[in-house]
Design an enzyme around this catalytic site. Structure first.
Site, short mmCIF file in Angstrom:
data_model
loop_
_atom_site.label_atom_id
_atom_site.label_comp_id
_atom_site.label_asym_id
_atom_site.label_seq_id
_atom_site.Cartn_x
_atom_site.Cartn_y
_atom_site.Cartn_z
N ASP A 202 0.94 -1.17 -0.07
CA ASP A 202 -0.03 0.10 -0.08
C ASP A 202 0.82 1.27 -0.11
O ASP A 202 0.61 2.23 -0.65
CB ASP A 202 -0.95 0.11 1.29
N ASP B 228 1.75 -2.32 4.63
CA ASP B 228 0.51 -2.63 4.09
C ASP B 228 -0.43 -2.41 5.35
O ASP B 228 -0.15 -2.89 6.28
CB ASP B 228 0.18 -4.14 3.37
N LYS C 201 -3.59 -3.49 7.02
CA LYS C 201 -4.38 -4.68 7.16
C LYS C 201 -5.39 -4.43 8.25
O LYS C 201 -5.03 -4.21 9.51
CB LYS C 201 -3.45 -5.82 7.67
#
Length: 276
Positions: free
Chosen positions: A85, A101, A103
């Site tokens: 990301d 990332d 999550k």
């Protein structure tokens, strides 16, 4: 002290401030819906993907400030299905990169010590070929570390959410939040990995789902190390062995893989799904 340790410590410190940024005093999410130009407020869906994306948007100004304060540039994934990301790239040395990332998942209603789990990225082309640029912002091997910025929350009771109703902006405080009781954590993704694929897509790496173990980084590979994580997922369901019954099978568990590689099976951390 390595660049990765320094980055991890700073990111962990930063994440501790995020709960207050997104929550009211009683733990409700401060986001209640979206507004149109006529000042009508529409309740957002409790769909996990929608909650996740809005949380990312809600947190992004804080993420950007963290990067600037610590000498990093932020590079966002160019395409929706790209990993990660966010790439944090050191402003003074662009060879120093970290993958982060988001999550997001929710606690299970019947067993609140468990969550619905995460997918931790693909174990396909870019994971196997560490110089590949397919579906990844920079080659996998160019990152010094791969981190998850995790968010675990409670979902509001569906009976209290009416997605069909709009509200006047003066009623904002009365709108029920779709999420509450946020818990933030940071860990390297290999530390919370399981040995099974993520739900809905077998090309993705799955996580453990015991919340205490997730926050502590006690995944199945946590005692073996990142090298075993890499080796296992590069070879997931690719190695054929005898099944002891005259046939063959593909290796699809960490214990089988460690035995096959003559490793120490006592270092395989078992998943804990029972009561705390």
């Amino acid at each position: 002290m390595s660049e990765k340790i320094i980055f991890a410590e700073k990111l962990e410190g930063f994440v501790k401030s995020l709960k207050d940024h997104v929550s009211t005093d009683d733990g409700q999410w401060t986001v209640r819906g979206f507004i149109d130009i006529f000042k009508n407020v529409y309740t957002i869906s409790s769909d996990t993907k929608i909650v996740s994306k809005i949380l990312e948007i809600h947190l992004f100004p804080k993420i950007l400030k963290f990067a600037q304060d610590n000498g990093y540039k932020v590079v966002l994934a160019e395409h929706q299905n790209y990993y990660p990301d966010i790439s944090f790239v050191k402003a003074t040395d662009e060879s120093v990169r970290f993958a982060v990332d988001f999550k997001t998942t929710y606690r299970t209603l019947q067993k609140p010590h468990l969550c619905n789990g995460f997918t931790l990225g693909s174990h396909g082309e870019y994971f196997e070929n560490r110089t590949s640029t397919k579906n990844i912002q920079f080659p996998y091997s160019s990152y010094l570390g791969h981190f998850c910025l995790g968010i675990i929350y409670d979902r509001a009771d569906g009976a209290t959410i009416d997605e069909t109703k709009s509200h006047n902006i003066d009623e904002l405080q009365a709108i029920t939040s779709v999420a509450k009781n946020f818990q933030f954590f940071v860990t390297e993704k290999w530390k919370i990995a399981s040995d099974k694929g993520g739900s809905g897509n077998t090309a993705n790496i799955g996580s453990i789902n015991n919340i205490t173990d997730i926050v502590a980084g006690r995944g199945m590979f946590s005692k073996l190390g990142e090298h075993w994580f890499d080796e296992y997922w590069m070879n997931y369901k690719k190695i054929t062995v005898q099944d002891g019954k005259g046939g063959t099978k593909k290796i699809s568990t960490l214990r089988e893989f460690v035995e096959y590689k003559n490793g120490d099976v006592s270092l395989v951390v078992k998943k804990r799904n029972g009561e705390e």
